[in-house]
Design an enzyme around this catalytic site. Sequence first.
Site, PDB file in Angstrom:
ATOM      1  N   LYS A   1      54.496  34.857  40.422  1.00  0.00           N
ATOM      2  CA  LYS A   1      54.259  33.493  41.602  1.00  0.00           C
ATOM      3  C   LYS A   1      54.467  33.025  42.295  1.00  0.00           C
ATOM      4  O   LYS A   1      54.677  32.360  41.185  1.00  0.00           O
ATOM      5  CB  LYS A   1      52.921  34.824  41.742  1.00  0.00           C
ATOM      6  CG  LYS A   1      52.030  35.981  41.813  1.00  0.00           C
ATOM      7  CD  LYS A   1      50.336  36.348  41.736  1.00  0.00           C
ATOM      8  CE  LYS A   1      50.542  37.524  42.109  1.00  0.00           C
ATOM      9  NZ  LYS A   1      49.317  37.802  42.334  1.00  0.00           N
TER      10      LYS A   1
ATOM     11  N   TYR B   1      50.475  43.365  50.639  1.00  0.00           N
ATOM     12  CA  TYR B   1      49.229  43.387  50.256  1.00  0.00           C
ATOM     13  C   TYR B   1      48.235  44.032  50.812  1.00  0.00           C
ATOM     14  O   TYR B   1      47.174  43.946  51.449  1.00  0.00           O
ATOM     15  CB  TYR B   1      48.358  42.251  49.821  1.00  0.00           C
ATOM     16  CG  TYR B   1      49.242  41.972  48.233  1.00  0.00           C
ATOM     17  CD1 TYR B   1      48.365  42.476  47.091  1.00  0.00           C
ATOM     18  CD2 TYR B   1      49.117  40.093  48.013  1.00  0.00           C
ATOM     19  CE1 TYR B   1      49.182  42.232  45.876  1.00  0.00           C
ATOM     20  CE2 TYR B   1      49.786  40.208  47.043  1.00  0.00           C
ATOM     21  CZ  TYR B   1      49.480  40.793  45.811  1.00  0.00           C
ATOM     22  OH  TYR B   1      49.956  40.304  44.458  1.00  0.00           O
TER      23      TYR B   1
ATOM     24  N   PHE C   1      39.241  38.483  50.373  1.00  0.00           N
ATOM     25  CA  PHE C   1      40.070  37.011  50.337  1.00  0.00           C
ATOM     26  C   PHE C   1      41.485  37.022  50.478  1.00  0.00           C
ATOM     27  O   PHE C   1      42.527  36.372  50.093  1.00  0.00           O
ATOM     28  CB  PHE C   1      39.926  36.872  48.301  1.00  0.00           C
ATOM     29  CG  PHE C   1      40.343  38.616  47.712  1.00  0.00           C
ATOM     30  CD1 PHE C   1      41.839  38.821  47.920  1.00  0.00           C
ATOM     31  CD2 PHE C   1      39.331  39.002  47.407  1.00  0.00           C
ATOM     32  CE1 PHE C   1      41.563  39.992  47.188  1.00  0.00           C
ATOM     33  CE2 PHE C   1      39.907  40.592  46.613  1.00  0.00           C
ATOM     34  CZ  PHE C   1      41.105  41.312  46.779  1.00  0.00           C
TER      35      PHE C   1
ATOM     36  N   ARG D   1      50.812  45.848  33.105  1.00  0.00           N
ATOM     37  CA  ARG D   1      49.734  45.351  33.343  1.00  0.00           C
ATOM     38  C   ARG D   1      49.098  44.676  31.915  1.00  0.00           C
ATOM     39  O   ARG D   1      48.376  44.004  32.237  1.00  0.00           O
ATOM     40  CB  ARG D   1      48.972  47.014  33.724  1.00  0.00           C
ATOM     41  CG  ARG D   1      49.909  47.803  34.973  1.00  0.00           C
ATOM     42  CD  ARG D   1      49.219  46.510  36.264  1.00  0.00           C
ATOM     43  NE  ARG D   1      47.858  46.684  36.341  1.00  0.00           N
ATOM     44  CZ  ARG D   1      47.319  46.332  37.390  1.00  0.00           C
ATOM     45  NH1 ARG D   1      47.756  45.785  38.949  1.00  0.00           N
ATOM     46  NH2 ARG D   1      46.109  46.186  37.686  1.00  0.00           N
TER      47      ARG D   1
ATOM     48  N   THR E   1      42.758  40.314  35.682  1.00  0.00           N
ATOM     49  CA  THR E   1      42.795  39.380  37.237  1.00  0.00           C
ATOM     50  C   THR E   1      43.183  38.217  36.725  1.00  0.00           C
ATOM     51  O   THR E   1      43.727  37.348  37.504  1.00  0.00           O
ATOM     52  CB  THR E   1      42.463  40.315  38.232  1.00  0.00           C
ATOM     53  OG1 THR E   1      43.222  42.166  38.689  1.00  0.00           O
ATOM     54  CG2 THR E   1      42.941  40.037  40.127  1.00  0.00           C
TER      55      THR E   1
ATOM     56  N   ARG F   1      48.531  35.381  31.866  1.00  0.00           N
ATOM     57  CA  ARG F   1      47.897  35.505  32.919  1.00  0.00           C
ATOM     58  C   ARG F   1      46.806  34.217  31.624  1.00  0.00           C
ATOM     59  O   ARG F   1      46.106  33.661  32.723  1.00  0.00           O
ATOM     60  CB  ARG F   1      46.791  36.515  33.574  1.00  0.00           C
ATOM     61  CG  ARG F   1      47.936  36.870  34.551  1.00  0.00           C
ATOM     62  CD  ARG F   1      47.016  38.147  35.596  1.00  0.00           C
ATOM     63  NE  ARG F   1      47.998  37.874  36.725  1.00  0.00           N
ATOM     64  CZ  ARG F   1      47.121  40.056  37.409  1.00  0.00           C
ATOM     65  NH1 ARG F   1      46.380  40.038  36.730  1.00  0.00           N
ATOM     66  NH2 ARG F   1      47.626  40.079  38.574  1.00  0.00           N
TER      67      ARG F   1
ATOM     68  N   ASN G   1      47.400  33.179  39.520  1.00  0.00           N
ATOM     69  CA  ASN G   1      47.719  34.418  37.944  1.00  0.00           C
ATOM     70  C   ASN G   1      48.453  34.752  37.361  1.00  0.00           C
ATOM     71  O   ASN G   1      48.994  35.688  37.033  1.00  0.00           O
ATOM     72  CB  ASN G   1      45.996  35.536  38.094  1.00  0.00           C
ATOM     73  CG  ASN G   1      46.832  36.545  39.140  1.00  0.00           C
ATOM     74  OD1 ASN G   1      47.604  36.596  40.088  1.00  0.00           O
ATOM     75  ND2 ASN G   1      45.831  37.188  39.512  1.00  0.00           N
TER      76      ASN G   1
ATOM     77  N   GLU H   1      56.345  50.302  45.778  1.00  0.00           N
ATOM     78  CA  GLU H   1      56.791  48.412  45.756  1.00  0.00           C
ATOM     79  C   GLU H   1      58.711  48.221  45.535  1.00  0.00           C
ATOM     80  O   GLU H   1      58.365  47.694  45.794  1.00  0.00           O
ATOM     81  CB  GLU H   1      56.125  47.659  44.855  1.00  0.00           C
ATOM     82  CG  GLU H   1      54.351  47.982  45.682  1.00  0.00           C
ATOM     83  CD  GLU H   1      53.291  46.958  43.807  1.00  0.00           C
ATOM     84  OE1 GLU H   1      52.627  46.308  44.561  1.00  0.00           O
ATOM     85  OE2 GLU H   1      54.124  46.795  42.942  1.00  0.00           O
TER      86      GLU H   1
HETATM   87  P1  ATP Z   1      48.057  42.293  41.764  1.00  0.00           P
HETATM   88  O1  ATP Z   1      47.794  42.972  43.031  1.00  0.00           O
HETATM   89  O2  ATP Z   1      48.391  40.573  42.078  1.00  0.00           O
HETATM   90  O3  ATP Z   1      48.737  42.435  40.719  1.00  0.00           O
HETATM   91  P2  ATP Z   1      45.552  43.107  40.639  1.00  0.00           P
HETATM   92  O4  ATP Z   1      46.169  44.288  40.179  1.00  0.00           O
HETATM   93  O5  ATP Z   1      45.090  42.617  39.473  1.00  0.00           O
HETATM   94  O6  ATP Z   1      46.795  41.948  40.920  1.00  0.00           O
HETATM   95  P3  ATP Z   1      43.900  43.281  42.856  1.00  0.00           P
HETATM   96  O7  ATP Z   1      42.857  43.862  42.719  1.00  0.00           O
HETATM   97  O8  ATP Z   1      45.064  44.055  43.586  1.00  0.00           O
HETATM   98  O9  ATP Z   1      44.560  42.414  40.860  1.00  0.00           O
HETATM   99  O10 ATP Z   1      43.747  41.720  43.999  1.00  0.00           O
HETATM  100  C1  ATP Z   1      45.927  41.433  44.136  1.00  0.00           C
HETATM  101  C2  ATP Z   1      44.788  40.189  43.696  1.00  0.00           C
HETATM  102  O11 ATP Z   1      44.715  39.515  44.531  1.00  0.00           O
HETATM  103  C3  ATP Z   1      44.989  39.534  42.918  1.00  0.00           C
HETATM  104  O12 ATP Z   1      46.305  39.285  41.730  1.00  0.00           O
HETATM  105  C4  ATP Z   1      44.495  38.186  42.990  1.00  0.00           C
HETATM  106  O13 ATP Z   1      45.577  37.290  42.662  1.00  0.00           O
HETATM  107  C5  ATP Z   1      43.546  38.293  44.100  1.00  0.00           C
HETATM  108  N1  ATP Z   1      41.847  38.912  44.294  1.00  0.00           N
HETATM  109  C6  ATP Z   1      41.384  40.075  43.378  1.00  0.00           C
HETATM  110  N2  ATP Z   1      40.513  40.095  43.350  1.00  0.00           N
HETATM  111  C7  ATP Z   1      40.123  38.756  43.413  1.00  0.00           C
HETATM  112  C8  ATP Z   1      38.854  37.659  44.120  1.00  0.00           C
HETATM  113  N3  ATP Z   1      38.022  38.272  43.837  1.00  0.00           N
HETATM  114  N4  ATP Z   1      38.407  36.746  44.321  1.00  0.00           N
HETATM  115  C9  ATP Z   1      39.332  36.064  44.222  1.00  0.00           C
HETATM  116  N5  ATP Z   1      41.086  36.925  44.579  1.00  0.00           N
HETATM  117  C10 ATP Z   1      41.296  37.793  44.343  1.00  0.00           C
HETATM  118 MG    MG Z   2      47.111  44.865  42.850  1.00  0.00          MG
END
Ligand code: ATP
Ligand code: MG
Length: 140
Positions: free
Chosen positions: A11, A51, A59, A87, A93, A104, A114, A128
């Site tokens: 990122k 996304y 968010f 993962r 996250t 992370r 992150n 993706e």
């Molecule tokens: P990614 O999809 O980026 O790999 P992830 O799968 O761990 O991350 P997701 O739940 O898919 O987490 O959320 C996508 C992204 O949205 C996260 O990487 C984070 O940057 C942001 N995000 C998720 N939850 C929150 C939250 N509660 N507050 C702020 N940002 C959030």
């Molecule tokens: Mg995700």
Amino acid sequence: MTQEQTLSIIKPDAVSQNIVGSIYHCIEKAGLRIIAAKRMQLTQQLAAKFYSIHQDKSFFSELITFISSGPIMVQVLEGKNAVTAYRTLMGTTDPKQAAIGTIRARFGTSIDQNTVHGSDSVETAQEEIKFFFSICEIIS
Ligand code: ATP
Ligand code: MG
């Protein structure tokens, strides 16, 4: 143990810290192979499409603004159980909750910044990968 492919994004926070090589080293040390890679910057429109699963979350707007705020590196990774393996290597996250030694935990600063994205299932990974790469760009 099955050979899988997964999508990885380094990122904007990590690209601006100039730690792409350090993250590639973590990926390779974990036994995953980078079989496609490119540097790019997402428009807000493309970021929102990528996304879209989060479009109703509180968010979403911050997420789209951040992921399109600067260059990213996008990779296809291949290896045994690559989706889960990557993962696990990324950590949870929120970097503050992430296990010691994960990407992370090492490089992330907040739940927004992150450092990395990884596909969350084999099916999502296929979608993706297709979003970013044509078949001739992936050399398995
Ligand atoms: P990614 O999809 O980026 O790999 P992830 O799968 O761990 O991350 P997701 O739940 O898919 O987490 O959320 C996508 C992204 O949205 C996260 O990487 C984070 O940057 C942001 N995000 C998720 N939850 C929150 C939250 N509660 N507050 C702020 N940002 C959030
Ligand atoms: Mg995700």
